[in-house]
Design a protein around this motif. Structure first.
Motif, PDB file in Angstrom:
ATOM      1  N   ALA A 141     -26.228 -74.050 -26.406  1.00  0.00           N
ATOM      2  CA  ALA A 141     -27.555 -73.396 -26.143  1.00  0.00           C
ATOM      3  C   ALA A 141     -28.770 -74.124 -26.681  1.00  0.00           C
ATOM      4  O   ALA A 141     -30.078 -74.266 -25.818  1.00  0.00           O
ATOM      5  N   PHE A 142     -28.713 -74.766 -27.799  1.00  0.00           N
ATOM      6  CA  PHE A 142     -30.069 -75.449 -28.485  1.00  0.00           C
ATOM      7  C   PHE A 142     -30.358 -76.603 -27.630  1.00  0.00           C
ATOM      8  O   PHE A 142     -31.383 -76.837 -27.385  1.00  0.00           O
ATOM      9  N   GLU A 144     -29.533 -77.195 -24.272  1.00  0.00           N
ATOM     10  CA  GLU A 144     -30.170 -76.743 -23.111  1.00  0.00           C
ATOM     11  C   GLU A 144     -31.595 -76.271 -23.071  1.00  0.00           C
ATOM     12  O   GLU A 144     -32.411 -76.655 -22.349  1.00  0.00           O
ATOM     13  N   ASN A 145     -31.787 -75.613 -24.271  1.00  0.00           N
ATOM     14  CA  ASN A 145     -33.253 -74.961 -24.389  1.00  0.00           C
ATOM     15  C   ASN A 145     -34.235 -76.384 -24.783  1.00  0.00           C
ATOM     16  O   ASN A 145     -35.391 -76.056 -24.320  1.00  0.00           O
ATOM     17  N   ARG A 146     -33.889 -77.243 -25.532  1.00  0.00           N
ATOM     18  CA  ARG A 146     -34.679 -78.084 -25.777  1.00  0.00           C
ATOM     19  C   ARG A 146     -34.974 -79.054 -24.548  1.00  0.00           C
ATOM     20  O   ARG A 146     -35.948 -79.663 -24.180  1.00  0.00           O
ATOM     21  N   ASN A 148     -35.009 -78.254 -21.531  1.00  0.00           N
ATOM     22  CA  ASN A 148     -35.949 -77.222 -20.681  1.00  0.00           C
ATOM     23  C   ASN A 148     -37.389 -77.351 -21.223  1.00  0.00           C
ATOM     24  O   ASN A 148     -38.042 -77.534 -20.489  1.00  0.00           O
ATOM     25  N   LYS A 149     -37.718 -77.409 -22.644  1.00  0.00           N
ATOM     26  CA  LYS A 149     -38.921 -77.740 -22.909  1.00  0.00           C
ATOM     27  C   LYS A 149     -39.329 -79.292 -22.982  1.00  0.00           C
ATOM     28  O   LYS A 149     -40.505 -79.274 -22.476  1.00  0.00           O
TER      29      LYS A 149
END
Length: 401
Positions: A141-142, A144-146, A148-149
């Motif tokens: 999840a980290f 994927e979130n990184r 996207n950012k």
């Protein structure tokens, strides 16, 4: 003096196990009866708890390693509140080092590999595991979130006329199949290869059962402290049908047929680890309330990973309810050495011809998969028709008709 931590003694039907999760890290203290490690077998997850207060000093078998019955998997130092750090003249430096060691120790091998591969500082990840431990899903999840950012500024810098294309990382996640899932896969393939499997179908009008439930469900729950569901009716109807067609309740052992004088009905239950089939024993002696209570208890144990090997051993017949997931029709696979399985499905309103008129009724398709080596088509159809009749006229269950 270090004391050995051993894997439990496995039953004869279980050859070995796999270390699933260490709940304590090296250097971490624990209390008596506190969970230390989970060991996954082909059938259940076995919990190893602390026999006394102590501190885990060494882990010999990491997560994913295979262990044998009574094999040593780690060591601990007995005594409450074991110290996890040595004295130091530089208190601040020692404290910082201990924190770093502790942070690294709580990462499983799989998490360490991902963190190193993607060059991630684990301190930036919020753990969702027990006691805040970081699990693989947290890392993914980290990442994927990184991604996207990082993709957002690149997209915003493009001219408005250009299409916005996400620039996130593409990755694949590989993890070993759980022992339970692998065992299920092997048994299902074995059943299809070794059985002359056939399925027959029928449909049942569920209105009589639904009306009965609507009328008595509140009183039933108040009296027996459990909900009145559909499964208890199907299990009871199956038992009556098994008495009339003993071949459906039999099993094959080599060239021998074993006929059972009892009805032990397995109930397929979905769990986080896969499909499990705990067994209701001597169902002929159970009331509807007993059946509902036992099924509910097994459901809770399956959800919490508390099912024992004894809970899932044996069984002469199985009932599977795919309807709870929305399945309209399926052909369930027989669970060997049993010779038949009943599949329930979704209740759906359909137009039906009743006394020359079209009536909308809540109907359910039933499927009986069976081993044609032992059960003839006539017996299979008769068995399914018996269940249909008992459910469409539930008073027959009470009167034994």
């Amino acid at each position: 003096m270090a004391t050995e931590i051993k894997a439990p003694t496995f039953p004869e039907s279980v050859a070995d196990g796999t270390i699933a999760t260490w709940h304590k890290s090296a250097g971490e203290a624990f209390s008596r009866d506190e969970l230390i490690v989970d060991i996954e077998t082909d059938k259940v997850v076995i919990e190893v708890v602390a026999p006394e207060d102590g501190t885990l000093s060494k882990i010999l078998k990491d997560e994913g390693d295979t262990v044998l019955s009574d094999e040593v998997i780690g060591h601990y130092d007995a005594g409450a509140g074991g110290s996890t750090s040595a004295p130091s003249t530089d208190e601040e430096s020692s404290s910082g080092s201990a924190e770093a060691d502790s942070s690294d120790a709580i990462l499983s091998p799989a998490v360490r590999k991902l963190v190193a591969e993607y060059e991630i500082n684990p301190d930036l990840i919020q753990g969702t595991g027990k006691n805040g431990r970081i699990v693989k899903e947290d890392v993914m999840a980290f990442i994927e979130n990184r991604s996207n950012k990082e993709a957002a500024p690149a997209a915003s810098s493009k001219a408005p006329s250009e299409p916005v294309i996400p620039q996130g990382e593409r990755f694949e996640r590989r993890e070993p199949m759980s022992r339970l899932r692998a065992k299920i896969a092997n048994r299902l393939v074995e059943a299809q290869q070794n059985m002359a499997m056939l399925s027959t179908f029928n449909e049942v009008n569920m209105k009589p059962i639904m009306d009965l439930r609507a009328k008595y469900k509140d009183e039933f729950e108040k009296r027996h402290d459990t909900r009145l569901g559909f499964m208890s009716f199907f299990v009871r109807a199956s038992v009556e049908a098994l008495k009339r067609f003993p071949a459906v309740n039999a099993s094959i052992d080599g060239n021998d047929i074993i006929y059972h004088s009892y009805q032990d009905v397995g109930v397929a239950v979905s769990s986080p680890r896969g499909l499990v089939v705990p067994v209701l024993r001597n169902v002929d002696n159970m009331s509807l309330a007993d059946i509902e209570n036992n099924i509910r208890g097994y459901g809770i144990k399956a959800r919490d990973g508390k099912l024992s090997i004894d809970d899932m051993t044996g069984g002469t017949f199985t009932v599977s309810n795919g309807g709870v997931f929305g399945s309209l029709l399926s052909t369930p696979i027989v669970n060997p050495p049993q010779t038949a399985i009943l599949g329930m499905h979704k209740i759906q309103d359909r137009p039906m011809a009743v006394n020359g008129e079209v009536v909308i009724l809540p109907m359910m398709y039933l499927a009986l998969s069976y081993d044609h080596r032992l059960i003839d088509g006539k017996e299979a159809v008769g068995f399914l028709v018996t269940i249909k009749e008992l459910l469409e006229e539930p008073e027959r269950l009470l009167l034994g008709l």
